[in-house]
Design a protein around this motif. Sequence first.
Motif, short mmCIF file in Angstrom:
data_model
loop_
_atom_site.label_atom_id
_atom_site.label_comp_id
_atom_site.label_asym_id
_atom_site.label_seq_id
_atom_site.Cartn_x
_atom_site.Cartn_y
_atom_site.Cartn_z
N GLY A 95 0.83 -1.19 0.00
CA GLY A 95 0.00 0.00 0.00
C GLY A 95 0.87 1.25 0.00
N LEU A 96 0.55 2.19 -0.87
CA LEU A 96 1.36 3.39 -1.02
C LEU A 96 0.63 4.66 -0.58
CD1 LEU A 96 3.14 2.59 -4.41
CD2 LEU A 96 3.95 2.21 -2.07
N GLY A 97 -0.42 4.49 0.20
CA GLY A 97 -1.07 5.63 0.81
C GLY A 97 -2.12 6.30 -0.05
N ASN A 98 -2.43 7.54 0.29
CA ASN A 98 -3.53 8.28 -0.31
C ASN A 98 -3.07 8.96 -1.60
OD1 ASN A 98 -5.88 9.61 -0.84
ND2 ASN A 98 -5.83 10.90 0.99
N THR A 99 -3.11 8.22 -2.69
CA THR A 99 -2.79 8.75 -4.01
C THR A 99 -3.92 8.35 -4.96
OG1 THR A 99 -1.09 8.79 -5.75
CG2 THR A 99 -1.44 6.70 -4.61
N ASN A 100 -3.80 8.66 -6.24
CA ASN A 100 -4.83 8.27 -7.20
C ASN A 100 -4.49 6.95 -7.89
OD1 ASN A 100 -6.50 10.54 -6.76
ND2 ASN A 100 -5.23 11.77 -8.12
N THR A 101 -3.27 6.88 -8.42
CA THR A 101 -2.82 5.68 -9.10
C THR A 101 -1.39 5.36 -8.68
OG1 THR A 101 -2.03 6.95 -11.01
CG2 THR A 101 -4.28 6.09 -11.12
N ALA A 102 -0.99 4.12 -8.90
CA ALA A 102 0.35 3.68 -8.53
C ALA A 102 0.78 2.54 -9.45
CB ALA A 102 0.38 3.21 -7.07
N ALA A 103 2.10 2.38 -9.56
CA ALA A 103 2.67 1.28 -10.33
C ALA A 103 3.65 0.53 -9.46
CB ALA A 103 3.37 1.80 -11.59
N TRP A 104 3.77 -0.78 -9.69
CA TRP A 104 4.63 -1.65 -8.88
C TRP A 104 5.34 -2.63 -9.78
CZ3 TRP A 104 7.11 -2.62 -4.54
CH2 TRP A 104 7.42 -3.93 -4.17
N PHE A 105 6.67 -2.73 -9.58
CA PHE A 105 7.45 -3.73 -10.30
C PHE A 105 8.36 -4.45 -9.32
CE2 PHE A 105 11.50 -4.98 -12.25
CZ PHE A 105 11.03 -5.93 -13.15
N ALA A 106 8.40 -5.78 -9.43
CA ALA A 106 9.25 -6.57 -8.53
C ALA A 106 9.98 -7.64 -9.31
CB ALA A 106 8.41 -7.22 -7.43
N LEU A 107 11.19 -7.96 -8.85
CA LEU A 107 12.02 -9.02 -9.42
C LEU A 107 12.37 -9.96 -8.28
CD1 LEU A 107 13.58 -10.03 -11.95
CD2 LEU A 107 15.51 -8.66 -11.14
N GLY A 141 11.69 -4.67 -4.96
CA GLY A 141 10.60 -4.02 -5.68
C GLY A 141 10.68 -2.52 -5.59
N ILE A 142 10.02 -1.86 -6.54
CA ILE A 142 9.95 -0.41 -6.56
C ILE A 142 8.54 0.00 -6.92
CG2 ILE A 142 10.76 -0.34 -8.97
CD1 ILE A 142 11.98 2.41 -8.34
N GLY A 143 8.02 1.04 -6.24
CA GLY A 143 6.69 1.54 -6.53
C GLY A 143 6.72 3.02 -6.84
N ASN A 154 -1.19 10.05 -13.35
CA ASN A 154 0.05 9.54 -13.92
C ASN A 154 0.72 8.63 -12.90
OD1 ASN A 154 2.53 9.04 -15.05
ND2 ASN A 154 3.16 11.18 -15.19
N LEU A 155 0.52 7.32 -13.04
CA LEU A 155 1.02 6.38 -12.04
C LEU A 155 2.53 6.29 -11.97
CD1 LEU A 155 0.31 2.77 -13.39
CD2 LEU A 155 0.12 4.80 -14.78
N PHE A 156 3.24 6.87 -12.96
CA PHE A 156 4.72 6.89 -12.94
C PHE A 156 5.26 8.27 -12.57
CE2 PHE A 156 3.44 3.78 -16.24
CZ PHE A 156 3.89 2.62 -15.61
N GLN A 157 4.43 9.12 -11.96
CA GLN A 157 4.81 10.52 -11.71
C GLN A 157 6.08 10.64 -10.88
OE1 GLN A 157 2.59 13.39 -12.47
NE2 GLN A 157 4.42 14.58 -12.07
N LYS A 158 6.17 9.90 -9.79
CA LYS A 158 7.36 10.05 -8.92
C LYS A 158 7.58 8.78 -8.12
CE LYS A 158 4.34 12.78 -5.90
NZ LYS A 158 4.10 14.15 -5.43
N PRO A 159 8.84 8.53 -7.75
CA PRO A 159 9.15 7.31 -6.98
C PRO A 159 8.55 7.38 -5.59
CG PRO A 159 11.08 8.73 -7.13
CD PRO A 159 10.04 9.32 -8.05
N SER A 160 8.07 6.23 -5.12
CA SER A 160 7.42 6.20 -3.81
C SER A 160 8.11 5.26 -2.83
CB SER A 160 5.95 5.78 -3.96
OG SER A 160 5.33 5.66 -2.69
N ILE A 161 8.38 4.00 -3.24
CA ILE A 161 8.87 3.03 -2.27
C ILE A 161 9.90 2.10 -2.90
CG2 ILE A 161 7.14 1.22 -2.72
CD1 ILE A 161 6.96 0.85 0.36
N TYR A 201 12.75 -4.78 4.55
CA TYR A 201 13.23 -3.41 4.71
C TYR A 201 12.58 -2.55 3.63
CZ TYR A 201 16.02 0.80 4.42
OH TYR A 201 16.39 2.12 4.37
N ARG A 202 12.08 -1.37 4.03
CA ARG A 202 11.39 -0.50 3.09
C ARG A 202 11.79 0.97 3.30
NH1 ARG A 202 5.84 -3.53 2.01
NH2 ARG A 202 6.64 -5.62 2.38
N TRP A 203 11.99 1.65 2.21
CA TRP A 203 12.24 3.10 2.21
C TRP A 203 11.09 3.73 1.41
CZ3 TRP A 203 16.45 6.42 3.74
CH2 TRP A 203 16.36 7.72 3.24
#
Length: 264
Positions: free
Chosen positions: A26-38, A57-59, A68-75, A98-100
Amino acid sequence: MVRSALTLLFGILFYGTCFAQFSPPGLGNTNTAAWFALGMKQKLSSNKKIESATFIGIGTISNPNNYNLFQKPSIYVLNEEITHHFKPNWKYSIATSYRWQNKYNSSPPYALEEPNARQEIRFYSRFTYSKSFRKIKYSLGYRPEIRFFYNPDFTTPTEKLEFRSRLRGKIDVNLNNEKTKKISTSAEILLATSKTTQWNTFQYKESRFCLYYSVTIPKQKITFNMGYMNNVLGKKLNKGVHYLAFDVVFKNPFQKKSKLQTPI
């Protein structure tokens, strides 16, 4: 409200149709999000009852004023989980993560806050019951977790830690006899209590619903998972965040091909 969320959870579970995905956080109160994991899944015992799952992974998220779900890095996430299949239909896991996560202002120009991020160290376990019927596999799971929060310099923020419980139902449907193509659905509710100066009331926080399509290439031991998640926030269930997710899973990369009998 909790009763309504439980009804919705089991309604989707038994009337709907996630597989071995690394599903979005979960990336909080936004409109859209993208997630990629390896990630990588590796059998650790000869009887195949103990397995390791590791992923990075990166969100990314949109601004509050667009989609714009790719607007800015989140996690950024690094996760390790060990699972033991101790009975035919039962398994449990222990894991650490571990998460940033970057923190942005909710007003224009939506710049980074101060401090600009939150670090998290998470420990969790998972208990799952699963059953198969012809081409369908369903499972019910409970996941307790403890989350420790830190500022970027490892000082303690106002919210120090959180204990959270997650209840999930999931269905996988095989689309072919080789079990290399699947469609999956899951529904999950999250309840939590956090500590500032003292513990808050344990209460409902959010729900997550996802739909995935998965393709496995047995010869290369790779699975591609493509999915959508709707993260419904708050007690009133009036805010939904739309996620587009994609992950790649390598199966048993350190095991000889002759020992592999089934795809992911």
